[in-house]
Design a protein around this motif. Sequence first.
Motif, PDB file in Angstrom:
ATOM      1  N   ARG A   7      -3.332   1.882   6.309  1.00 20.54           N
ATOM      2  CA  ARG A   7      -3.782   2.881   7.275  1.00 20.54           C
ATOM      3  C   ARG A   7      -2.623   3.804   7.590  1.00 20.54           C
ATOM      4  N   VAL A   8      -2.781   5.073   7.313  1.00 21.81           N
ATOM      5  CA  VAL A   8      -1.761   6.077   7.564  1.00 21.81           C
ATOM      6  C   VAL A   8      -2.093   6.803   8.846  1.00 21.81           C
ATOM      7  N   ILE A   9      -1.090   6.984   9.706  1.00 17.74           N
ATOM      8  CA  ILE A   9      -1.281   7.653  10.984  1.00 17.74           C
ATOM      9  C   ILE A   9      -0.392   8.878  11.044  1.00 17.74           C
ATOM     10  N   LYS A  66       5.217   5.541   9.920  1.00 16.55           N
ATOM     11  CA  LYS A  66       4.294   6.284   9.059  1.00 16.55           C
ATOM     12  C   LYS A  66       2.922   5.629   8.945  1.00 16.55           C
ATOM     13  N   GLY A  67       2.849   4.325   9.177  1.00 19.36           N
ATOM     14  CA  GLY A  67       1.566   3.656   9.036  1.00 19.36           C
ATOM     15  C   GLY A  67       1.668   2.190   9.376  1.00 19.36           C
ATOM     16  N   TRP A  68       0.542   1.495   9.207  1.00 17.46           N
ATOM     17  CA  TRP A  68       0.450   0.071   9.535  1.00 17.46           C
ATOM     18  C   TRP A  68      -0.109  -0.662   8.341  1.00 17.46           C
ATOM     19  N   PRO A  86       1.200   1.158   3.049  1.00 17.52           N
ATOM     20  CA  PRO A  86       0.341   0.938   4.229  1.00 17.52           C
ATOM     21  C   PRO A  86      -1.122   1.154   3.872  1.00 17.52           C
ATOM     22  N   SER A 113      -1.157  10.433   0.234  1.00 16.96           N
ATOM     23  CA  SER A 113      -2.515  10.445   0.772  1.00 16.96           C
ATOM     24  C   SER A 113      -3.074  11.869   0.709  1.00 16.96           C
ATOM     25  N   TRP A 148       5.088   0.361   8.902  1.00 20.69           N
ATOM     26  CA  TRP A 148       5.746   0.967   7.727  1.00 20.69           C
ATOM     27  C   TRP A 148       6.615   2.090   8.264  1.00 20.69           C
TER      28      TRP A 148
END
Length: 501
Positions: free
Chosen positions: A436-438, A497-499, A434, A411, A484
């Motif tokens: 969406r990365v958070i 790491k993300g959803w 994913p 990303s 994820w």
Amino acid sequence: MRIAAVYLPSLRIELARARLAARDDRVAPMGVVIARPGGAVKDERSLLGGTRLDEISREARVWTVRRGETIAAARAKCAGLLVRVVGEGDVRFALEAVAECGLAFGRTASIDESRDVVCLDVTGCGHLFAGEEKLARALAESVMAMHHGEARVCIADGPRVSSAIARAMRRDAPAIIPAGKNAEAIRALPIRALPIDEASIAWMGKLGLVRVADLQKIPTCSLSMRLGAAHAEVNALLAGDDGAPLDPYVPPDVPHERAELEYGIEKTEALVFVAKMLCDRLAARLAGRAMAATRLEVELSLDRAVAREANLPATASLVLTSPAPLSLASELLSVVRARIESWVVAAPVLAVTLRATELARKDGRALDLFTPEAKADHALPRLVAELAADLGGDRIGTFALADTWVPAERSVIVPYGSRRPIAFAPLVSNAPEPSRVIAPSSDMGDARPVRLLARVEAAAWWRIGVHAHDYFAAWSESEARMAWVEIDRATGRACVKGWMD
């Protein structure tokens, strides 16, 4: 050849008032003296009581002040009369800006400094504006938006006829002379509108020849004997034949606008007020070029005495790089205002220069009555430009996937408006990524690994070393969605790491 002549009757008055942009006496009675090359008048300090006024404002005419009066005689009538000096170079620069603005309406522009007239070749352009009258009105509105006072427009066959009629007009509505009607249109003009020397004009006045119509009644041979070498040109104009060529104006490579102030500006609000005027003029120049600005530069000339005491340079430059091309005055002002408001006025500002150092082509787009358009598509470029001016261009962009096998570097933020690669290399496996990365979180909560998605080992080892990570899909009952999860095989550390939607 259809020529549109734009006459600016109060150009010099408006140029003098522009220097008082930060003061409240812009509506005071004013007189202007022209500083000519080699003349005795250079600036306001060289004015004497016997200096004669070249231009006066409407407010001064109320006090019966007339053009050609001395300053002493004019101030005897109006004690509050402001007298300012305007150089011929400033007049030329303003006419060049008007000519550049006029290129949006015609293919060729020409400047006549002696008459404060700009001529445009609008042959065959009337149908683009649903008629020559609407073209003339749109041209007048564009010129008036440049803060040079009222603009009188006349369209006729030839530059000399259209210029003479525009200068003789006493109304703001444009004058449209039908093709082939030049001889009838100039009948009411004074003979001074013709290229005749002063001695001949004085002689004709003694004979009662005051209007062009009076000369049109005289036989051509009799008039030619008195006019001498100018008889061919004058007789052609009397017959309505105006075939004078235009001297094309070539715009400079870098469009810019400058405002010199009589009193130093020490507040941001007043500086933004001056910037608005410059943005309006620069937008008109860009419209004539069919271009948009991607990089702006605001140069501020500071008071040298104050700047020297504060150990500051004499000039300050504010550079603004816009990710999206800007062409409208409102777009330019929003970016310039955001940058000026974040700048501290450390010394009085005596001059402001706005330049468009980098330009991009502005492509026209046809409107569709039946296809809906989102307002956000028009507002987003302006918003991005404001954020870039306030935060910096490297901090504004769009979220995208990078062409790499390292999951931690997948990303990235790419600059707004830049082209993205068409294809991306997937991960080593065909596992889903994913949406969406958070921010990485080591707290997995009740998420439990369900299925191994990918195993990445020694990816880009020559740059980041040898690492081994497993990526799992883990279901979370509390969140009711799939996470994820990354697990470091060396340490066993797991983090979300993300959803995945």
